[in-house]
Write an enzyme that holds these catalytic residues in place. Structure first.
Site, PDB file in Angstrom:
ATOM      1  N   GLY A   7       6.456 -31.273  41.625  1.00  0.00           N
ATOM      2  CA  GLY A   7       7.249 -31.461  40.415  1.00  0.00           C
ATOM      3  C   GLY A   7       8.436 -30.524  40.424  1.00  0.00           C
ATOM      4  N   GLY A   9      11.385 -30.726  38.572  1.00  0.00           N
ATOM      5  CA  GLY A   9      12.290 -30.947  37.454  1.00  0.00           C
ATOM      6  C   GLY A   9      12.958 -29.655  37.043  1.00  0.00           C
ATOM      7  N   MET A  11      12.001 -27.097  35.277  1.00  0.00           N
ATOM      8  CA  MET A  11      11.190 -25.891  35.468  1.00  0.00           C
ATOM      9  C   MET A  11      10.798 -25.726  36.924  1.00  0.00           C
ATOM     10  SD  MET A  11      10.425 -24.105  32.573  1.00  0.00           S
ATOM     11  CE  MET A  11       8.721 -23.563  32.496  1.00  0.00           C
ATOM     12  N   GLY A  12      10.175 -26.745  37.493  1.00  0.00           N
ATOM     13  CA  GLY A  12       9.676 -26.630  38.856  1.00  0.00           C
ATOM     14  C   GLY A  12      10.770 -26.368  39.873  1.00  0.00           C
ATOM     15  N   ASP A  30       8.521 -33.942  45.226  1.00  0.00           N
ATOM     16  CA  ASP A  30       8.930 -34.656  44.026  1.00  0.00           C
ATOM     17  C   ASP A  30       9.150 -36.118  44.402  1.00  0.00           C
ATOM     18  OD1 ASP A  30      10.110 -33.778  41.094  1.00  0.00           O
ATOM     19  OD2 ASP A  30      11.081 -35.593  41.850  1.00  0.00           O
ATOM     20  N   ASN A  86       2.007 -27.726  30.721  1.00  0.00           N
ATOM     21  CA  ASN A  86       1.525 -27.481  29.360  1.00  0.00           C
ATOM     22  C   ASN A  86       0.246 -28.255  29.080  1.00  0.00           C
ATOM     23  OD1 ASN A  86       3.383 -25.588  28.403  1.00  0.00           O
ATOM     24  ND2 ASN A  86       4.866 -27.173  27.865  1.00  0.00           N
ATOM     25  N   SER A 112       6.298 -19.739  30.155  1.00  0.00           N
ATOM     26  CA  SER A 112       7.352 -19.784  29.150  1.00  0.00           C
ATOM     27  C   SER A 112       8.632 -19.237  29.765  1.00  0.00           C
ATOM     28  CB  SER A 112       6.964 -18.953  27.923  1.00  0.00           C
ATOM     29  OG  SER A 112       7.974 -19.009  26.935  1.00  0.00           O
ATOM     30  N   LYS A 164      -1.042 -19.787  26.066  1.00  0.00           N
ATOM     31  CA  LYS A 164       0.241 -20.467  25.942  1.00  0.00           C
ATOM     32  C   LYS A 164       0.266 -21.386  24.715  1.00  0.00           C
ATOM     33  CE  LYS A 164       4.364 -21.819  27.372  1.00  0.00           C
ATOM     34  NZ  LYS A 164       4.606 -23.154  26.859  1.00  0.00           N
ATOM     35  N   GLU A 171       5.654 -19.845  18.095  1.00  0.00           N
ATOM     36  CA  GLU A 171       7.046 -20.278  18.256  1.00  0.00           C
ATOM     37  C   GLU A 171       7.433 -21.295  17.182  1.00  0.00           C
ATOM     38  OE1 GLU A 171       8.727 -23.238  21.458  1.00  0.00           O
ATOM     39  OE2 GLU A 171       8.389 -21.278  22.385  1.00  0.00           O
ATOM     40  N   TYR A 172       6.519 -22.211  16.863  1.00  0.00           N
ATOM     41  CA  TYR A 172       6.776 -23.189  15.797  1.00  0.00           C
ATOM     42  C   TYR A 172       7.100 -22.465  14.492  1.00  0.00           C
ATOM     43  CZ  TYR A 172       5.054 -27.470  18.145  1.00  0.00           C
ATOM     44  OH  TYR A 172       4.890 -28.557  18.955  1.00  0.00           O
TER      45      TYR A 172
END
Length: 316
Positions: A7, A9, A11-12, A30, A86, A112, A164, A171-172
């Site tokens: 992966g 993307g 982040m990865g 990927d 996640n 994060s 996490k 965070e919310y």
């Protein structure tokens, strides 16, 4: 150290770059042929020297579970799989058990840092056996920010994703508090420069944070958020945090309210607010807005004690 990443993307891909900058040998896979270093998972495994370590950075849920199951078929005894997505913490024990049947270790890693992690480093919350975590410490050290903070071995399998989850629940609540403060400042007749107020808070105040820095950045780009709609999604962690609060009977007032505020943001015309308006009209004769050719405000005298326009409950 050598590592496979599945992966590549936002982040990865950035994690691969950060690790390579630190001198590690990273082989990425990927489905995008312009990004990948391997043709498939078997080719990825073949390009790694035993004992192998593979970091999974694909969407949580079925995609991660299927990837872990596929890795069980191409990896061997002594290898390690890290789920850095996640994922819900309850997925970790089944994943670990599946891999353990083949002698493959498992680490769950809450990550994060978002798109800023490439330069700033990633906060890592990991769960798993100490021997597996110790083996992967060169990778963790390269990914985390410099200094003493930004990494924790939180406990056994599942602890990383649980930590996490709670991190994202907090965070919310933080984002909701900043957002409500923004709306109040915008509504006030006293404050003339709302973006400047937030900018001033970035130093010397107890509310300074990276989230505040990001809000200031967003206000610089669009001071009135004219390009945005008031619609906020949730990626799951907030819901899971609230579910755990119910299971453990731990009150989470701010986090729960922030989650519900996101739900409310998706309603163009809230059914709950319609019911409240109807009830206020019934017991207190309060004005309501009816949809017609336009929004017409009409007075109704419905409910007890409304002859004078008031009742015992009318202030609601």
């Amino acid at each position: 150290m050598q590592l496979g990443i599945i992966g590549l993307g936002k982040m990865g891909g950035n994690m691969r770059t950060r690790l390579r900058r630190a001198g590690h040998d990273v082989v990425g896979f990927d489905t995008d042929p312009t990004l990948t270093d391997a043709t498939d998972l078997a080719d990825l495994a073949a390009k790694l020297d035993a004992p192998r370590a593979v970091w999974v950075m694909v969407p949580a849920g079925d995609a991660t579970r299927q990837t872990v199951a596929a890795l069980a078929d191409v990896l061997s005894d002594g290898d390690i799989v890290i789920d850095g997505g996640n994922s819900r913490f309850s997925d970790d024990a089944p994943n670990a058990a599946l891999l353990a049947e083949r002698g493959i270790g498992y680490i769950d890693a809450g990550v994060s840092g978002g798109v800023w992690g490439l330069e700033n480093g990633y906060a890592l919350m990991v769960g798993g056996e100490k021997k597996h975590v110790d083996t992967m410490m060169p990778i963790f050290d390269a990914l985390k920010p410099p200094g003493e903070y930004g990494f924790v071995h939180a406990g056994g399998v599942g602890a990383g994703h649980y930590a996490k989850m709670v991190h994202n629940g907090i965070e919310y609540g933080l984002m909701q508090a900043y957002a409500e403060g923004y709306e109040l400042l915008k509504a006030s007749e006293h404050v003339e420069n709302v973006p400047a107020v937030f900018k001033s808070w970035r130093e010397g105040t107890v509310v300074r944070s990276w989230l505040l820095d990001l809000l200031d950045r967003a206000l610089e780009e669009d001071p009135n958020f004219d390009a945005l709609t008031g619609y906020a999604t949730d990626s799951g962690e907030g819901r899971w945090t609230v579910e755990e609060s119910i299971r453990l009977a731990v009150p989470l007032h701010a986090i729960s309210a922030s989650l519900y505020a996101r739900f409310e943001s998706r309603q163009d015309d809230s059914p709950a607010m319609k019911a409240i308006a109807a009830l206020r009209n019934q017991f207190g004769g309060h004005a309501v807005k009816e949809l017609g050719g336009g929004h017409a405000v009409k007075e109704h005298g419905g409910g007890q004690g409304t002859d004078s326009g008031t009742s015992g409950d009318s202030p609601s």
